[in-house]
Design a protein around this motif. Structure first.
Motif: not given
Length: 808
Positions: A96-112, A140-144, A169-172
């Motif tokens: 709700l607070k974010t209205s501009r800029g870069t948002a990152l979402f990450t996935n780790p190198a383990t089971a989840v 928006i960027k997604y990292f796995t 943007q997907a970053n594998v």
């Protein structure tokens, strides 16, 4: 949904007591350690529990500390995670607070937990920003670290398309390794080793995960730290009576709620087969089914059902294309699955894609040969005794060599459900076994007592005798099959057990009669009280003691035990006397009268002031001459009658440790002896409760094998160490290096008991004592946390006992 839709976090939890199904006993302590070799777990409070079958379903733990700097900034600087109960609401606040800029979402190198969740939150955030009209101002960027955004290729392509359509943007092959919250910088490592940083305004982190720490040194896990189980039966690869399901298991499928719903019926069936002593039927298999309901925003959801083993799609809603996000699936996730989770899963009435209809179980087929002894050898739980783990040979030739000739058919008795409890005597218990199993087991034993009727179909006398075993049959009646057992039954069982050689097998159809016969033998041969016999039944987890239909047998056994509960040491009764006397004035002290019948010389151990008339009367009635009064230490809960008796019986010598600081005629050092007739007491220094504590080992004809431990070692306990210069580490060392090194069948006669128990053995206490069957550090922690009040008579007793019982 808390982080992505703003739902109340408190609605996601309920008190454990509200969701446990009826009949489940909730032990409200954490599991600290496992000992699968002994079939025990140790709780955080120090208590040790034994099990017949263990099911491990411990889930995953979130390791936020594995990413440098993450823990310090979590919940601040635009950083949060839906995988934290505390910080999942912060995710929604940050959206709700974010209205501009870069948002990152990450996935780790383990089971989840739920492999789709790391990208679900990205889709929900994107939808929220679009609804707020700020989407175009946010990158928006997604990292796995994975080579694709989803494990199953069938759904991965559809999710690639959804990400592209939403402008994510997907970053594998890219893994988050560090977070600098203050400067809002995230550091990543690519698969080729390249390190780079990325500025952010919003960061959602899915932390690395693992099985919980307490499993890591359990002996149950594989190299990756997960409980090592067969991927079909969910049965442990090394311990057949251990099963695991869910996220902590090594099952190579996605760790999801739906996966567990497919695993649970398999584990239930296989465990029940084991408990029914039908291990060959513990062959239900889990096929790898799992599902990830992936919220894609806009009140739609992709229902990604697939086989986690083959990565092939496994759709339920054919002919619908489940790669297409739909409102129907969202409705199920949002409103149906929540109710399923709270109301059907806890009582075992949800079966995944089969919903409330229990699925037909797929069964494993054993390759090659009959499924009799081979199946049992692969499926039955091990014994609780390591002594049973010695290999025995399947019968060769006439089978009369007691296993001297090995064969390629070697198996372990434990694998056939045989139990040898941790008590002296080399006696094993078993229920019904097929003829081929009996033929394989019999060479391990020299005696065999069968407790069902001789014409019972499960009585394989031919195979037992062919192995050279001495065989007897006593039909024990009882609640198991009707009828009431009598004293004659007890006498017949005891006589047979006295005649038959060891190792001895006790067999009946269920294992209940066998357990009752063993307990009868132990109680009668050591003079146990009913309370001590009951304690031993619980510690050994004898099935008949817990059996709801076996009440008459316990009542019968209790009556037999009450007739001979005088704690007599079983040896030459006409040569030796031992009487255990109890102080009912309040200290619950045991006083022991020992005597040699040949010379009539006697010893009193730990006599109590106020009980001297009883003790002297008994001496007179027996015609005994009191030679020594021995105190095991300077007591704090009662005053010794030693000084008074010495005045009444001139010539009696008082005895105590030289390290006690107390007055006495004789001060003993370690290994000093006191002789009375043909017998003697050997002093064994066992400091820790107090510096001057001594135990006394009985020596003499017939090897009586008894130790009088005072307040050092009690039945399933020990003396306190919080006053009189007590030292927990010293007490632990005294018991383990001195008392526990005595022969296993040495009888333990304690200085006190507060629950009606009267006798134990070295082996029992080593195995079952909940304070002493663990490491020294844990013992010290337990002793430090007892917080016991001081004895009421301490201010009177200690000064008086320093003067051999003389009071001011």
């Amino acid at each position: 949904m808390v982080g992505g839709l703003g739902l109340d976090v408190e609605s996601t939890g309920r008190p454990m007591g509200q969701v446990l199904p009826p009949g489940v006993h909730w032990v409200q302590e954490a599991c600290q350690t496992f000992d699968p070799e002994r079939n025990t777990i140790t709780l955080s409070g120090g208590e040790q529990l034994e099990y017949e079958v263990l099911i491990v379903a411990a889930g995953l733990q979130q390791n936020f500390d594995k990413i440098k700097g993450l823990r310090e900034t979590l919940g601040k600087n635009g950083v949060a995670s839906i995988y934290s109960y505390e910080f999942s609401p912060v995710v929604w606040q940050n959206i709700l607070k974010t209205s501009r800029g870069t948002a990152l979402f990450t996935n780790p190198a383990t089971a989840v937990n739920c492999g789709g969740a790391p990208q679900k939150i990205a889709y929900l955030a994107e939808s929220a920003w679009r609804s707020a009209g700020v989407r175009n101002q946010i990158d928006i960027k997604y990292f796995t670290p994975s080579p694709g955004v989803f494990a199953c290729p069938y759904y991965c392509k559809a999710l690639d398309k959804i990400m592209a359509e939403k402008g994510i943007q997907a970053n594998v092959k890219t893994n988050l390794v560090e977070v600098d919250g203050e400067n809002q910088l995230a550091t990543f490592e690519r698969g080729d080793g390249e390190i780079f940083t990325q500025k952010f305004d919003f960061l959602h982190v899915t932390p690395p995960m693992s099985a919980p720490n307490f499993l890591q040194d359990s002996g149950l896990t594989n190299a990756s730290g997960f409980v090592d189980v067969d991927k079909e039966t969910c049965q442990h690869s090394r311990y057949p009576n251990v099963f695991a399901l869910g996220d902590c298991s090594s099952l190579p499928t996605s760790k999801t709620y739906s996966g567990i719903s497919g695993q649970a019926p398999v584990v239930v069936h296989n465990v029940q087969s084991m408990l029914r002593s039908k291990p060959s039927e513990a062959n239900a298999v889990y096929d790898g089914y799992t599902a990830c309901p992936i919220l894609t925003g806009d009140s739609k959801l992709m229902m990604a059902e697939f086989n986690g083993y083959t990565m092939e799609p496994a759709p339920t809603f054919w002919p619908l294309d489940q790669r297409v996000p739909r409102w129907l699936f969202y409705f199920m996730k949002r409103f149906v699955f929540e109710r399923v989770y709270w109301h059907l899963m806890p009582i075992g009435r949800w079966f995944g894609k089969r919903t409330i209809f229990e699925p037909p179980l797929v069964r494993r087929t054993l390759n090659g040969g009959p499924q009799g002894i081979a199946a049992a050898a692969s499926m039955v739980p091990p014994s609780i005794s390591s002594a049973l783990n010695a290999d025995i040979a399947a019968p060769v030739g006439d089978g009369s060599s007691h296993g001297a000739e090995a064969s390629s058919g070697d198996l372990k008795p434990a694998l056939l459900g045989v139990v040898t409890p941790h008590v002296p005597g080399d006696i094993s218990l078993t229920g019904s076994l097929p003829a081929e199993a009996v033929a394989a087991l019999a060479p391990r034993y020299r005696g065999w007592l069968y407790l069902n009727p001789s014409d019972h179909a499960a009585f394989h006398a031919k195979e037992i005798r062919a192995a050279g075993c001495e065989l007897e049959n006593v039909h024990l009646l009882g609640g198991f099959s009707g009828g009431v057992p009598t004293t004659e039954h007890a006498e017949a069982i005891l006589a047979a057990m006295a005649r038959l050689p060891r190792p001895l097998m006790l067999q009946c159809t269920s294992g209940n009669r066998s357990g009752a016969a063993l307990l009868l033998w132990l109680a009668k041969s050591t003079g146990r009280s009913v309370e001590t016999a009951a304690l031993l039944a619980q510690d050994m987890e004898l099935k008949f003691y817990k059996c709801t239909s076996c009440g008459p047998v316990w009542e019968w056994l209790s009556q037999q035990v009450e007739q001979t509960s005088a704690a007599a040491i079983p040896q030459e009764r006409n040569k030796f006397v031992v009487e255990q006397l109890f102080d009912n004035q309040g200290s619950s002290t045991f006083t022991y009268l020992l005597a040699c019948s040949d010379t009539e010389e006697a010893v009193l151990i730990d006599p109590v002031l106020g009980m001297e008339e009883r003790d002297l009367t008994l001496l007179t009635e027996r015609g005994l001459k009191l030679k020594y009064i021995v105190n095991t230490h300077c007591h704090a809960d009662h005053v010794t009658s030693g000084g008074l008796i010495k005045k009444l019986r001139p010539g009696v010598k008082t005895v105590i440790s030289k390290d006690s600081g107390a007055v006495a005629d004789i001060h003993l050092a370690d290994k000093d002896t006191l002789e009375f007739g043909r017998y003697s007491l050997e002093a064994m220094a066992t400091p820790g409760h107090t510096p001057g504590c001594m135990s006394f080992v009985l020596r003499g004809p017939g090897e009586p094998k008894a130790v009088f431990t005072g307040d050092a070692l009690l039945i399933r306990g020990c003396g306190r160490t919080d006053f009189q210069q007590g030292d927990a580490e010293q007490l632990y060392d005294s018991i383990h290096s001195r008392i526990f090194t005595l022969p296993d069948d040495t009888k333990v006669y304690p200085g006190h008991d507060y629950k009606g128990r009267n006798i134990s053995t070295v082996k029992e206490e080593h195995q079952f004592n909940p304070r002493l069957n663990k490491g020294k550090a844990e013992f010290v922690r337990i002793m430090a946390g007892l917080n016991l009040p001081h004895p009421k008579l301490m201010d009177i007793a200690v000064p008086a006992n320093l003067r051999c019982g003389e009071q001011d």
